[in-house]
Design an enzyme around this catalytic site. Sequence first.
Site, PDB file in Angstrom:
ATOM      1  N   LYS A 276       0.923  -1.079   0.057  1.00 39.21           N
ATOM      2  CA  LYS A 276       0.019  -0.048  -0.112  1.00 39.21           C
ATOM      3  C   LYS A 276       0.931   1.150   0.048  1.00 39.21           C
ATOM      4  CE  LYS A 276      -3.411  -2.129   2.791  1.00 39.21           C
ATOM      5  NZ  LYS A 276      -4.410  -2.326   3.888  1.00 39.21           N
ATOM      6  N   HIS A 277       0.251   2.527  -0.387  1.00 37.84           N
ATOM      7  CA  HIS A 277       1.191   3.548  -0.211  1.00 37.84           C
ATOM      8  C   HIS A 277       1.437   3.995   0.941  1.00 37.84           C
ATOM      9  CE1 HIS A 277       0.752   4.216  -4.692  1.00 37.84           C
ATOM     10  NE2 HIS A 277      -0.779   4.116  -4.425  1.00 37.84           N
ATOM     11  N   SER A 278       2.523   4.589   1.095  1.00 38.11           N
ATOM     12  CA  SER A 278       3.192   5.074   2.450  1.00 38.11           C
ATOM     13  C   SER A 278       2.414   6.048   3.095  1.00 38.11           C
ATOM     14  CB  SER A 278       4.626   5.402   2.375  1.00 38.11           C
ATOM     15  OG  SER A 278       4.591   6.619   1.419  1.00 38.11           O
ATOM     16  N   ASP A 287       4.452   2.822  -4.026  1.00 37.05           N
ATOM     17  CA  ASP A 287       5.004   3.938  -4.445  1.00 37.05           C
ATOM     18  C   ASP A 287       6.174   4.063  -5.742  1.00 37.05           C
ATOM     19  OD1 ASP A 287       3.487   4.951  -2.368  1.00 37.05           O
ATOM     20  OD2 ASP A 287       5.574   4.852  -0.704  1.00 37.05           O
TER      21      ASP A 287
END
Length: 686
Positions: A276-278, A287
């Site tokens: 998942k995105h940070s 990312d």
Amino acid sequence: MVNSDWRRCWMRVSGDRKEKKFYLLCGQWTGKEKEVGVHAGNCCRSPDLDKKKHVDLKMDQALLLIHNELRGTNLTVFWNSECCYHCLFQVLVNVSWSGRAGKPSIAAGVVSTQHGSLLQLNDTLEEKEVCRLKYKFGEFGNYSLLVKHTHNGVNEIACDIVVNKNPIDSNLPVCIAFLVGVALIIAVSFLRFLLSLDDFHNWISKAINSRETDRLINSELGSPSRAGSIGGDAQLEAWHPPTATPRLRCIDTFRGIALILMVFVNYGGGKYWYFKHSSWNGLTVADLVFPWFVFIMGSSIFLSMTSILQRGCSKFKLLGKIAWRSFLLICIGVVIVNPNYCLGPLSWDKVRIPGVLQRLGVTYFVVAVLELIFAKPVPESCASERSCFSLRDIIFSWPQWLFILMLESIWLGLTFFLPVPGCPTGYLGPGGIGDLGKYPNCTGGAAGYIDRLLLGDDHIYQHPSSAVLYHTEVAYDPEGILGTINSIVMAFLGIQMPFLPVASTGRHFLPGVSYHPPEEFPVPRWPAVKGRGDVPFLSAGKILLYYKDQTKDILIRFTAWCCFLGLISVALTKISENEGFIPINKNLWSISYVTTLSSFAFFILLILYPIVDVKRLWTGTPFFYPGMNSILVYVGHEVFENYFPFQWKLQDNQSHKEHLTQNIVATAIWVLIAYILYKKKVFWKI
């Protein structure tokens, strides 16, 4: 009417502005919560918890039982994630004194297992710290935090964590999937190697074709050699249609790698946090993919424009094509980011304007027009100067570089000097509970302010990744206006990649240049076809294969760009996630994010180019096929995300293994679709 045995608790759901009610009966949570946050909020205390009743947990959660053995002391337990930078501690649970000596009071809390946890226990009445701990909890684990006085004659308080039930290894499915993938790659590569051997190939052919069939062919139908003698000396030579102009397969392979990773993470990535995105600063696998896609788009702009202009297309006509393609990308992007298939008409007041394809469309237009206007041919004076090769591409492109530097100056000026109401100038933080909660509505600083000012709160992304850890409550769009400047910079860096020599004379392909090779340079030509004539057959990747002495220069150049951009990233970030001048941040598309991912991209091409295009040790399979149909795969995976067979009902919705299996299968299906379309020669171009 709620039964008196039920104890009401409040639990804040991550990313949701509302607070939802849940109840606890004999230690069991109930309710139709969609996603439970990392806190138990002001969780309730049950006297039955010491009987170790079952508590339902979600993915990436563990149960923590706090045993308060301090006489006459009420405790407040605060929780924070190690990855939440300068964040306020959040109340996890209140633990009152039981009122009876020798019998501890017990309260339950649900903690996150994605990252390390920081726990702080305070005396509720005196508001002083009792103890502080750092611990990494495991998924579905059961832990007890024992708070008591020590018995060594010193009036000290001990806080110890005891494991009641061992956690599971949630990363095991990822490791197994990785090993299976590596095994398949090795098996396929070994099989291809065997088939390339003539002896093995002949043995397989003899095993498949029976001797009887061979006898019938030779005796009754005649052997191929006899058929040739009957016909006399005249030999019929089969005509083979010309093949398509070779492409640089490393570019399509790299694009396919980025696209497949994008599909996988968009489908959930097995619900693992690193897919998942940070939340704010830092990098995860998710990312990486978008900037790589932008980088490869820059490379493709260069190669496609070169090809079109060499076919005699005017610059004005090409400008129209660029504008039309950009318009289509933006329109398709707006449709995709506003799905409303089964929810009725979508209000114009809530339409999200920014998005992935929208940013690609704007970036493509700016970079393509920039190259179309300013590109120049390489002067003949450099034809034999191999020493100047590494700098000539920059010197001859000085107008483009000047424009890019001006754009970057605008980004720096707006980011660090634009006054934002209620926020410190130059703020780069996530807002919310970050920075000790001083700037809760300043998410993204100038970038967020510009989007909210020009587009409006209702027309940008409503659930930013910063809401998970930092509990931000304002809308913020990671594909916003200000970040588009740095995506243009990254695409321009991608353009630097295919500045490839076409001959030992030192000439180069440049957009807008009609290249005519010298007479002494033999150019392969198409076979004469009626109505077609002789068409020059020329490709940068193919010619590099012919002139291997130039390959070393290209690899040196990739290495130089990789190191140069990497050093810029080191200087900007101080090799720190949060303490640098400009941290790596995907939400902001910070310049350090661009230089870091561009450095990675040049490194990957440094590996792929000699393996795929020069030595041909790998064809790029299976990533090559999605890379050849990137728009179709991207749009298709977004539109059909919730349809079978890309998604189905899981037996255990809280299992990483089942989610990972579903996401891998869905991604593999798109690879298969791309392969079939490639074989059918079906390509969706805009």
